[in-house]
Scaffold this motif. Structure first.
Motif, PDB file in Angstrom:
ATOM      1  N   ASP A 147       2.212   6.052   6.324  1.00 49.43           N
ATOM      2  CA  ASP A 147       1.962   5.209   7.500  1.00 49.43           C
ATOM      3  C   ASP A 147       3.249   5.064   8.300  1.00 49.43           C
ATOM      4  O   ASP A 147       4.143   4.315   7.924  1.00 49.43           O
ATOM      5  CB  ASP A 147       1.450   3.843   7.063  1.00 49.43           C
ATOM      6  N   ASP A 177       0.838  -1.190   0.000  1.00 53.31           N
ATOM      7  CA  ASP A 177       0.000   0.000   0.000  1.00 53.31           C
ATOM      8  C   ASP A 177       0.881   1.250   0.000  1.00 53.31           C
ATOM      9  O   ASP A 177       0.798   2.103   0.882  1.00 53.31           O
ATOM     10  CB  ASP A 177      -0.924  -0.005   1.218  1.00 53.31           C
ATOM     11  N   ARG A 193       0.040   5.115   0.693  1.00 52.27           N
ATOM     12  CA  ARG A 193      -0.468   5.523   2.007  1.00 52.27           C
ATOM     13  C   ARG A 193       0.691   5.944   2.898  1.00 52.27           C
ATOM     14  O   ARG A 193       1.696   5.252   3.005  1.00 52.27           O
ATOM     15  CB  ARG A 193      -1.229   4.359   2.652  1.00 52.27           C
TER      16      ARG A 193
END
Length: 413
Positions: A343, A338, A341
């Motif tokens: 994070d 991912d 994103r």
């Protein structure tokens, strides 16, 4: 330090080097979907990166160009010094920062001079700069708006503090600072090459005189350290020293400004992660690394093929230039699940934003210290930090180098 050395302004004082950023580096809102499409097609593509992103193509003499977006191929090009060279930079930054820049060198010449820079930029010394230089600069700037409850953190903070740190490191006279920054930024205006070369010449004259002065009367500033530090009997030759000083503003100041701006934008877009850092400051280092991975300030690095090679299934003739898209590796889902994103809690893996191999950024420790101190100051002094609801949200833009132009916030009750 007062000095007899004086800096020269542009012959045309109306020229604005700051206004050329979009022309040189692009203003695309999100280049990563396009980069992902390229990676799905092939790990190496013919042609250079700039026109693929709608920018004017770079001008190189009789060189084939390729764009590298596959992570394995990116790692190979950055680390295989038998087949790939940094000499490609001779055609751009070498023309303005100087051919003595270690960025344009290969080993053994590169390693010989890099060891002197590494000695000066060791983590223990950089940590001291954080306490004696970075903190005072950060707090001086922040003191100007902490009582107002609102700010543009780009214009009033991140755009200023890394450059102020450099002024303090070099111990420049206050009267020289504005002209110095204009010349330093103008060196990378390759779309107006005459202005870039004028800036290079005037900074070269300025630093040559400054080095001579600091050798006669050394202090504890960075110019004195660079001029008087030796390793294994070697001192930096004038060409290498002046090239480094020309490059410092851009390599240290500009990239740190962009990296810090992206970091703060990402945290404000993800308030749960900002709250987690407020509760546990030990998360600051991983937040910095995630910001550098997620949207690093420099998306593309340059290398040259030293011999005929096959890379990603393509035949690359000797002398070809390769745009190595570090941003492609940083957003590769095979490495970072991912990847689009932000994070701070993701599994930590090394990113490509400081490059890899022998040319990994010599100033990376200072950049991390500066970003760390800046974030601590934000957390200490700007409670309840949030986007200003009356202003536009920030937009991180750029195809070559990335940054938001504004970051309007409110803080306090």
């Amino acid at each position: 330090m007062e000095t007899a050395v004086r800096i020269q302004e542009y012959d045309d004082p109306s020229y604005d080097p700051f206004g050329a950023d979009d022309l040189n580096f692009g203003d695309m809102l999100d280049p990563y979907p396009e980069i992902a499409k390229w990676r799905a097609q092939a790990p190496v593509l013919e042609g250079d990166y700039r026109p693929k992103m709608g920018l004017q193509s770079a001008t190189y003499p009789d060189r084939k160009m390729f764009t590298v977006v596959g992570s394995d191929e990116i790692l190979t090009v950055l680390t295989d010094t038998d087949r790939f060279s940094n000499h490609g930079y001779k055609f751009n930054i070498g023309e303005t920062f100087g051919q003595g820049s270690i960025s344009v060198m290969d080993n053994p010449e590169h390693g010989r001079w890099r060891k002197i820079f590494q000695k000066i930029f060791l983590p223990q010394y950089v940590k001291l700069w954080g306490e004696t230089i970075v903190d005072p600069v950060v707090h001086k700037l922040m003191d100007k708006f902490v009582g107002t409850g609102r700010a543009d953190l780009i214009e009033q903070f991140t755009l200023l503090y890394p450059f102020e740190v450099i002024y303090q490191q070099l111990d420049l006279p206050e009267s020289d600072v504005n002209t110095f920054q204009r010349l330093a930024i103008g060196q990378t205006d390759y779309m107006h090459i005459d202005k870039a070369q004028e800036a290079s010449r005037k900074l070269g004259e300025y630093f040559t005189a400054l080095v001579d002065e600091r050798r006669r009367n050394p202090g504890d500033d960075l110019v004195s350290l660079l001029a008087n530090t030796e390793v294994d009997g070697d001192y930096l030759p004038p060409l290498v020293l002046i090239s480094f000083l020309r490059q410092l503003m851009n390599a240290a100041g500009d990239t740190t400004y962009r990296g810090t701006s992206v970091l703060l934008t990402a945290l404000l877009e993800n308030p749960d992660q900002l709250d987690a850092i407020r509760a546990d400051r030990k998360l600051i280092p991983v937040a910095i690394e995630e910001a550098l991975r997620w949207d690093g300030p420099v998306a593309v690095q340059l290398r040259m093929a030293k011999q005929d090679v096959v890379l990603g299934g393509l035949e690359i003739p000797a002398g070809s230039l390769l745009d190595v898209v570090a941003g492609a590796a940083n957003r590769d889902p095979a490495i970072f699940p991912d990847p689009d994103r932000f994070d701070i809690f993701r599994e930590r893996k090394a990113h490509f934003s400081f490059s890899r191999g022998p040319h990994i950024c010599v100033g990376q420790h200072l950049a991390r210290v500066e970003m760390t101190r800046a974030l601590h100051a934000v957390l200490d002094n700007l409670p309840n930090l949030r986007f200003d609801p009356d202003k536009p949200r920030p937009e991180i833009r750029g195809s070559m180098m990335r940054v938001p132009k504004h970051l309007h916030v409110r803080f306090g009750d």
